[in-house]
Design a protein around this motif. Structure first.
Motif, PDB file in Angstrom:
ATOM      1  N   ILE A 161       0.846  -1.195   0.000  1.00 47.62           N
ATOM      2  CA  ILE A 161       0.000   0.000   0.000  1.00 47.62           C
ATOM      3  C   ILE A 161       0.887   1.254   0.000  1.00 47.62           C
ATOM      4  N   LEU A 162       0.610   2.130  -0.957  1.00 50.24           N
ATOM      5  CA  LEU A 162       1.384   3.359  -1.119  1.00 50.24           C
ATOM      6  C   LEU A 162       0.569   4.546  -0.588  1.00 50.24           C
ATOM      7  N   ILE A 163       1.240   5.432   0.153  1.00 52.10           N
ATOM      8  CA  ILE A 163       0.584   6.674   0.585  1.00 52.10           C
ATOM      9  C   ILE A 163       1.381   7.820  -0.043  1.00 52.10           C
ATOM     10  N   VAL A 164       0.677   8.671  -0.804  1.00 57.33           N
ATOM     11  CA  VAL A 164       1.362   9.711  -1.584  1.00 57.33           C
ATOM     12  C   VAL A 164       0.981  11.096  -1.082  1.00 57.33           C
ATOM     13  N   GLY A 165       1.962  11.964  -0.919  1.00 57.71           N
ATOM     14  CA  GLY A 165       1.661  13.386  -0.711  1.00 57.71           C
ATOM     15  C   GLY A 165       2.243  13.975   0.549  1.00 57.71           C
ATOM     16  N   ASP A 166       1.408  14.760   1.230  1.00 56.71           N
ATOM     17  CA  ASP A 166       1.833  15.564   2.380  1.00 56.71           C
ATOM     18  C   ASP A 166       1.795  14.701   3.649  1.00 56.71           C
ATOM     19  N   ILE A 167       2.812  13.860   3.790  1.00 59.58           N
ATOM     20  CA  ILE A 167       2.828  12.888   4.898  1.00 59.58           C
ATOM     21  C   ILE A 167       3.050  13.611   6.229  1.00 59.58           C
ATOM     22  N   ILE A 168       3.899  14.616   6.218  1.00 60.10           N
ATOM     23  CA  ILE A 168       4.334  15.244   7.469  1.00 60.10           C
ATOM     24  C   ILE A 168       3.179  15.922   8.227  1.00 60.10           C
ATOM     25  N   HIS A 169       2.170  16.432   7.488  1.00 54.80           N
ATOM     26  CA  HIS A 169       1.068  17.127   8.144  1.00 54.80           C
ATOM     27  C   HIS A 169      -0.166  16.236   8.291  1.00 54.80           C
ATOM     28  N   ASN A 196      10.730  17.103   1.583  1.00 56.84           N
ATOM     29  CA  ASN A 196      10.462  17.874   2.815  1.00 56.84           C
ATOM     30  C   ASN A 196       9.014  17.753   3.296  1.00 56.84           C
ATOM     31  N   LEU A 197       8.203  16.939   2.629  1.00 53.23           N
ATOM     32  CA  LEU A 197       6.863  16.622   3.160  1.00 53.23           C
ATOM     33  C   LEU A 197       6.824  15.197   3.748  1.00 53.23           C
ATOM     34  N   ILE A 198       8.015  14.594   3.863  1.00 55.13           N
ATOM     35  CA  ILE A 198       8.099  13.257   4.468  1.00 55.13           C
ATOM     36  C   ILE A 198       8.959  13.362   5.723  1.00 55.13           C
ATOM     37  N   PRO A 199       8.386  13.075   6.906  1.00 59.44           N
ATOM     38  CA  PRO A 199       9.165  13.260   8.136  1.00 59.44           C
ATOM     39  C   PRO A 199      10.327  12.271   8.232  1.00 59.44           C
ATOM     40  N   LYS A 200      11.405  12.724   8.850  1.00 56.47           N
ATOM     41  CA  LYS A 200      12.625  11.903   8.959  1.00 56.47           C
ATOM     42  C   LYS A 200      12.377  10.621   9.771  1.00 56.47           C
ATOM     43  N   TYR A 201      11.441  10.679  10.764  1.00 59.64           N
ATOM     44  CA  TYR A 201      11.253   9.524  11.647  1.00 59.64           C
ATOM     45  C   TYR A 201      10.476   8.384  10.988  1.00 59.64           C
ATOM     46  N   ILE A 202       9.919   8.633   9.779  1.00 59.81           N
ATOM     47  CA  ILE A 202       8.931   7.686   9.241  1.00 59.81           C
ATOM     48  C   ILE A 202       9.517   6.285   9.024  1.00 59.81           C
ATOM     49  N   GLU A 203      10.821   6.227   8.635  1.00 60.72           N
ATOM     50  CA  GLU A 203      11.427   4.915   8.395  1.00 60.72           C
ATOM     51  C   GLU A 203      11.532   4.102   9.689  1.00 60.72           C
ATOM     52  N   SER A 204      11.602   4.809  10.833  1.00 63.10           N
ATOM     53  CA  SER A 204      11.693   4.089  12.113  1.00 63.10           C
ATOM     54  C   SER A 204      10.376   3.359  12.428  1.00 63.10           C
ATOM     55  N   LEU A 205       9.292   3.698  11.704  1.00 59.28           N
ATOM     56  CA  LEU A 205       8.014   2.984  11.882  1.00 59.28           C
ATOM     57  C   LEU A 205       7.942   1.739  10.987  1.00 59.28           C
ATOM     58  N   GLY A 206       9.012   1.475  10.246  1.00 63.36           N
ATOM     59  CA  GLY A 206       9.016   0.310   9.356  1.00 63.36           C
ATOM     60  C   GLY A 206       8.387   0.604   8.006  1.00 63.36           C
ATOM     61  N   ALA A 228      -2.387  -0.717  -4.059  1.00 61.51           N
ATOM     62  CA  ALA A 228      -3.335   0.386  -3.876  1.00 61.51           C
ATOM     63  C   ALA A 228      -2.559   1.639  -3.494  1.00 61.51           C
ATOM     64  N   ALA A 229      -3.057   2.784  -3.979  1.00 62.10           N
ATOM     65  CA  ALA A 229      -2.406   4.058  -3.643  1.00 62.10           C
ATOM     66  C   ALA A 229      -3.418   4.970  -2.974  1.00 62.10           C
ATOM     67  N   ASN A 230      -3.050   5.481  -1.796  1.00 62.44           N
ATOM     68  CA  ASN A 230      -3.910   6.402  -1.057  1.00 62.44           C
ATOM     69  C   ASN A 230      -3.308   7.801  -1.232  1.00 62.44           C
ATOM     70  N   LEU A 231      -4.052   8.687  -1.866  1.00 67.15           N
ATOM     71  CA  LEU A 231      -3.512  10.015  -2.215  1.00 67.15           C
ATOM     72  C   LEU A 231      -3.971  11.035  -1.186  1.00 67.15           C
ATOM     73  N   LEU A 232      -3.036  11.828  -0.706  1.00 72.03           N
ATOM     74  CA  LEU A 232      -3.371  12.812   0.324  1.00 72.03           C
ATOM     75  C   LEU A 232      -3.359  14.218  -0.254  1.00 72.03           C
ATOM     76  N   ARG A 233      -4.182  15.041   0.343  1.00 68.22           N
ATOM     77  CA  ARG A 233      -4.266  16.462  -0.008  1.00 68.22           C
ATOM     78  C   ARG A 233      -3.061  17.207   0.584  1.00 68.22           C
ATOM     79  N   ILE A 234      -2.622  18.234  -0.125  1.00 72.27           N
ATOM     80  CA  ILE A 234      -1.614  19.129   0.441  1.00 72.27           C
ATOM     81  C   ILE A 234      -2.324  20.012   1.470  1.00 72.27           C
ATOM     82  N   GLN A 235      -1.889  19.941   2.731  1.00 79.10           N
ATOM     83  CA  GLN A 235      -2.611  20.638   3.805  1.00 79.10           C
ATOM     84  C   GLN A 235      -2.059  22.052   3.972  1.00 79.10           C
ATOM     85  N   LEU A 236      -2.456  22.921   3.049  1.00 81.26           N
ATOM     86  CA  LEU A 236      -1.928  24.291   3.072  1.00 81.26           C
ATOM     87  C   LEU A 236      -2.241  24.995   4.391  1.00 81.26           C
ATOM     88  N   GLU A 237      -3.375  24.636   5.033  1.00 81.51           N
ATOM     89  CA  GLU A 237      -3.756  25.289   6.294  1.00 81.51           C
ATOM     90  C   GLU A 237      -2.800  24.956   7.434  1.00 81.51           C
TER      91      GLU A 237
END
Ligand code: CP
Length: 306
Positions: A160-168, A193-203, A219-228
């Motif tokens: 499963i792929l998650i695409v986009g603004d992961i950090i927010h 810079n929208l992918i947090p550095k710690y994410i790999e530590s979650l496996g 499957a790909a789950n697409l995320l919105r850019i959270q400008l807010e």
């Protein structure tokens, strides 16, 4: 097992695989109920639920309200914009005042990460986290995984792929916990810079190449850019983001693989997904919304029986 291991649903991190499977099994029964001509059951007839939203919502709020009504609960809706929060009242005082009116359960969305957990330490009612800032959105992850389960069967070893603004994204974090508990492999893809550095530590795997990642996944789950939630500029423009990480029919044709396209909503058409893809047969976006009501009915039912 017929009860959840916790009195609250604060996040997916805190619940077990068995809890998730019980929610799915219960949701299956409620999905049958909401497709009947008479969509209502008396299960929560003696229960009063407060929906407390300190942040905007369309899907989650309506979905919870419908789930509560289908279960015959009494409901009160609290909107922070028109409440005494604007006169300086604290979160605990606000909720305690609502509970003094004999409310049994609180569904809360709040911009502060940890707000639902904080509340659970101060009040006795069951609490469901409907999204706490950039932290977790457990009911979204459950309805996403349930939808994937319907389409793919067991999620064990599914990609499963998650695409986009992961950090927010609270949706990303809750999805990662949920999918991994069900045995899936999770990869994230987006601007570095929208992918947090710690994410790999979650496996979780990280890959910055969209086409390569789409070819990898089921499957790909697409995320919105959270400008807010963005104080800084994380990428030059939405147009540039869309050119590099937006999903369009051309890229799907190139990978030539029938992957499932998901989106938690709200969609920004033309940014992270084109209308052609959002409205295509590969997209399960409206199935996710439909399943959201059954999943929330299951959670409300199981927490009140707890
Ligand atoms: N997916 C989701 O949480 O949407 P809303 O913000 O509209 O509730």
């Amino acid at each position: 097992m017929s009860a959840l291991s916790s009195k609250h649903l604060l996040g997916i991190k805190d619940i077990s695989k068995e809890d998730i499977q019980l929610i799915f099994k219960t949701a299956e029964n409620f999905k049958e109920v909401i497709n009947r001509p008479i969509k209502k059951v008396p299960s929560l007839r003696d229960i009063t639920i407060a929906n407390i939203f300190f942040e905007n919502s369309t899907r989650t709020k309506i979905s919870f309200e419908l789930a509560e009504k289908r279960l015959s609960a009494d409901i009160v809706n609290f909107n922070s914009g028109t409440s005494s929060v604007n006169k300086g009242e604290t979160l605990v005082d606000t909720v305690n005042n609502i509970l003094a009116m004999k409310v049994d359960m609180v569904v809360m969305r709040h911009p502060a990460p940890g707000a639902a957990k904080f509340l659970s330490r101060h009040i006795d009612a069951n609490i469901i986290n409907a999204g706490d800032g950039t932290h977790e959105h457990p009911t979204q992850a459950l309805l996403d995984a349930y939808t994937l389960n319907e389409k793919l069967g067991s999620l064990k070893d599914k990609k499963i792929l998650i695409v986009g603004d992961i950090i927010h994204s609270r949706v990303a974090l809750s999805n990662i916990y949920c999918l991994q508990k069900l045995g899936a492999h999770v990869r994230v893809c987006g601007p570095p810079n929208l992918i947090p550095k710690y994410i790999e530590s979650l496996g979780v795997e990280v890959n910055y190449n969209l086409e390569e990642s789409l070819a990898w996944c089921d499957a790909a789950n697409l995320l919105r850019i959270q400008l807010e939630r963005q104080d800084d500029k994380y990428f030059p423009s939405l147009r540039e983001y869309s050119l590099q990480y937006g999903i369009n029919q051309e890229v799907l044709d190139r990978i030539n693989k029938d992957i499932i396209i998901m989106h938690p909503g709200p969609i920004n058409r033309g940014v992270e997904i084109t209308s052609q893809v959002a409205d295509s047969n590969q997209s399960v976006i409206l199935n996710q919304v439909e399943n959201g009501v059954a999943i929330r009915m299951a959670i409300l039912y199981l927490l009140t029986s707890n």
